[in-house]
Design an enzyme around this catalytic site. Structure first.
Site, PDB file in Angstrom:
ATOM      1  N   LYS A 147       0.910  -0.741  -0.112  1.00 38.38           N
ATOM      2  CA  LYS A 147      -0.066   0.297  -0.044  1.00 38.38           C
ATOM      3  C   LYS A 147       0.735   1.067  -0.167  1.00 38.38           C
ATOM      4  O   LYS A 147       1.270   1.546   1.012  1.00 38.38           O
ATOM      5  CB  LYS A 147      -0.937   0.163   1.301  1.00 38.38           C
ATOM      6  CG  LYS A 147      -1.397   1.599   1.534  1.00 38.38           C
ATOM      7  CD  LYS A 147      -2.476   1.404   2.228  1.00 38.38           C
ATOM      8  CE  LYS A 147      -2.978   2.879   3.151  1.00 38.38           C
ATOM      9  NZ  LYS A 147      -3.795   3.134   4.272  1.00 38.38           N
ATOM     10  N   ALA A 163      -9.297   5.257   3.586  1.00 39.02           N
ATOM     11  CA  ALA A 163      -9.459   6.512   3.929  1.00 39.02           C
ATOM     12  C   ALA A 163     -10.480   7.008   4.640  1.00 39.02           C
ATOM     13  O   ALA A 163     -11.150   7.319   3.955  1.00 39.02           O
ATOM     14  CB  ALA A 163      -8.362   7.091   4.265  1.00 39.02           C
ATOM     15  N   GLY A 164     -10.896   7.981   6.199  1.00 44.01           N
ATOM     16  CA  GLY A 164     -11.898   8.697   6.047  1.00 44.01           C
ATOM     17  C   GLY A 164     -13.045   8.193   6.344  1.00 44.01           C
ATOM     18  O   GLY A 164     -14.181   8.955   7.120  1.00 44.01           O
ATOM     19  N   THR A 208      -9.730   3.251  11.761  1.00 43.57           N
ATOM     20  CA  THR A 208      -9.877   4.469  13.601  1.00 43.57           C
ATOM     21  C   THR A 208     -10.959   3.707  13.582  1.00 43.57           C
ATOM     22  O   THR A 208     -11.141   3.537  14.523  1.00 43.57           O
ATOM     23  CB  THR A 208      -9.323   5.201  12.746  1.00 43.57           C
ATOM     24  OG1 THR A 208      -7.968   5.905  11.871  1.00 43.57           O
ATOM     25  CG2 THR A 208      -9.459   6.097  13.911  1.00 43.57           C
TER      26      THR A 208
END
Lengths: 76, 273
Positions: B107, B195-196, B218
């Site tokens: 990645k 992401a996000g 996350t």
């Protein structure tokens, strides 16, 4: 560097993982042993370039060199 | 490369020819404990987890213990180059990762800015080319920029991973229009929103657009109950993908009754007084 480079009594000032270190080793493989990494699963870079495990013993280290020693870690 | 057909449906997600059983890729960082991480991976039935490399102190086995734990889970790993700021750093990190993790998957992150952690697209394209020529299977963390995407494909990438929102923000898809355009522009390239994402609905939204997979960390790791949240994201991914394959209705501006109008009691063409 064709032949293996071993330990000498001459001390060298390197930067290992961002910290200044005074070491005696002349090769990357010897440096790992000297610093206590024997048997640890790590990967290495010298002055920003990857050094494969199989060529560490023939890779010399010189004063001022920057060494990175890394291991697996959690990541996103 | 303008392709106008709809993104492919009902095909397996198979980046670089490797068929994967799940369209949810999960990060391994920030969990309360290794056990919670392992339980979350099991609960979500993920096939791929991301991992990283960091400086290791002498006479410690932290990295090795983590790697042994991951190996025991039977999942494929996707090492990252998180934190790298130049192509050179990313290339060297990728080479170290290949040796340590025994995979040519990477990645690729080349970060441009501390506040947004946005990709440095110029550095990304440069590093991707070098790594692809060196035999790596590159998964570039990129933006929705179509020009950069074209260059990444030319450089040898067979998968693209545009951001949903900046890493760790949990804001969901910040630019759905651009993500939809990217999906439609590259109907046959495996695309992963990376992401996000903060909620399972964000993952479902990406999958409803026809994205092939999502990658997040996350939102699961920092949930009050990461194991339950991992399962919720997995369900969101399945729901979104199933909806995409089923064919979503077109949105419209005016209301249209769903209950048949014919036979409505008290119905009259004359306005009531």
């Amino acid at each position: 560097m064709p032949e293996a480079v071993g330990e000498t009594s001459k001390s060298r000032r390197l930067v290992v993982n961002g910290e200044p270190r005074e070491v005696a080793s002349a090769s990357l493989a010897a440096l790992l042993d000297e610093l206590g990494y024997s048997g640890q699963k790590v990967a290495t870079a010298l002055n920003g370039d990857f050094v494969a495990e199989r060529v560490r013993h023939q890779t010399g280290v010189s004063p001022g060199d920057e060494v990175e020693i890394v291991a697996p870690r959690q990541g996103g | 490369m303008i392709e106008t057909e709809a993104p492919s449906v009902a095909t397996q997600f198979a980046p670089y020819g490797v068929g994967l059983s799940s369209r949810l890729l999960l990060g391994t960082a920030q969990y309360p404990s290794p056990k919670v991480l392992a339980d979350a991976i099991h609960a979500a039935e993920v096939a791929v987890v991301t991992v990283s490399l960091r400086r290791e102190a002498a006479r410690t086995r932290g990295g090795e213990r983590f790697w042994d734990m991951i190996k025991g889970l039977g999942v494929r790993v996707l090492p990252n180059t998180a934190g790298c700021r130049t192509p050179k750093e990313a290339i060297t990190t990728a080479q170290m990762a290949r040796e340590l993790f025994g995979t040519d998957w990477i990645k690729l992150e080349v970060i441009a800015n501390d506040d947004t952690l946005q990709p440095d697209l110029f550095g990304l394209v440069e590093a991707a080319g070098v790594l692809a020529r060196d035999g790596f299977k590159v998964f570039p963390y990129t933006t929705e920029d179509l020009g950069a995407a074209e260059r990444l494909l030319t450089a040898g990438c067979e998968v693209l991973m545009p951001w949903g929102a900046p890493i760790g923000t949990g804001r969901g898809l910040a630019n759905p229009y651009a993500l939809r355009t990217m999906r439609n522009y590259f109907p046959s390239v495996p695309l992963v929103v990376d992401a996000g994402m903060g909620a399972p609905s964000h993952a479902a939204q990406a999958m409803e657009m026809g994205y092939d997979a999502v990658l997040l960390n996350t939102a699961v790791a920092k949930a009050v109950d990461p194991v339950a949240m991992a399962r919720a994201f997995a369900q969101g991914v399945v729901a979104g993908r199933t909806a995409f394959e089923a064919g979503l209705m077109e949105a419209r501006d005016m209301a249209a009754p769903s209950t048949p109008v014919a036979g409505t009691p008290f119905f009259s063409f004359e306005p009531k007084a």
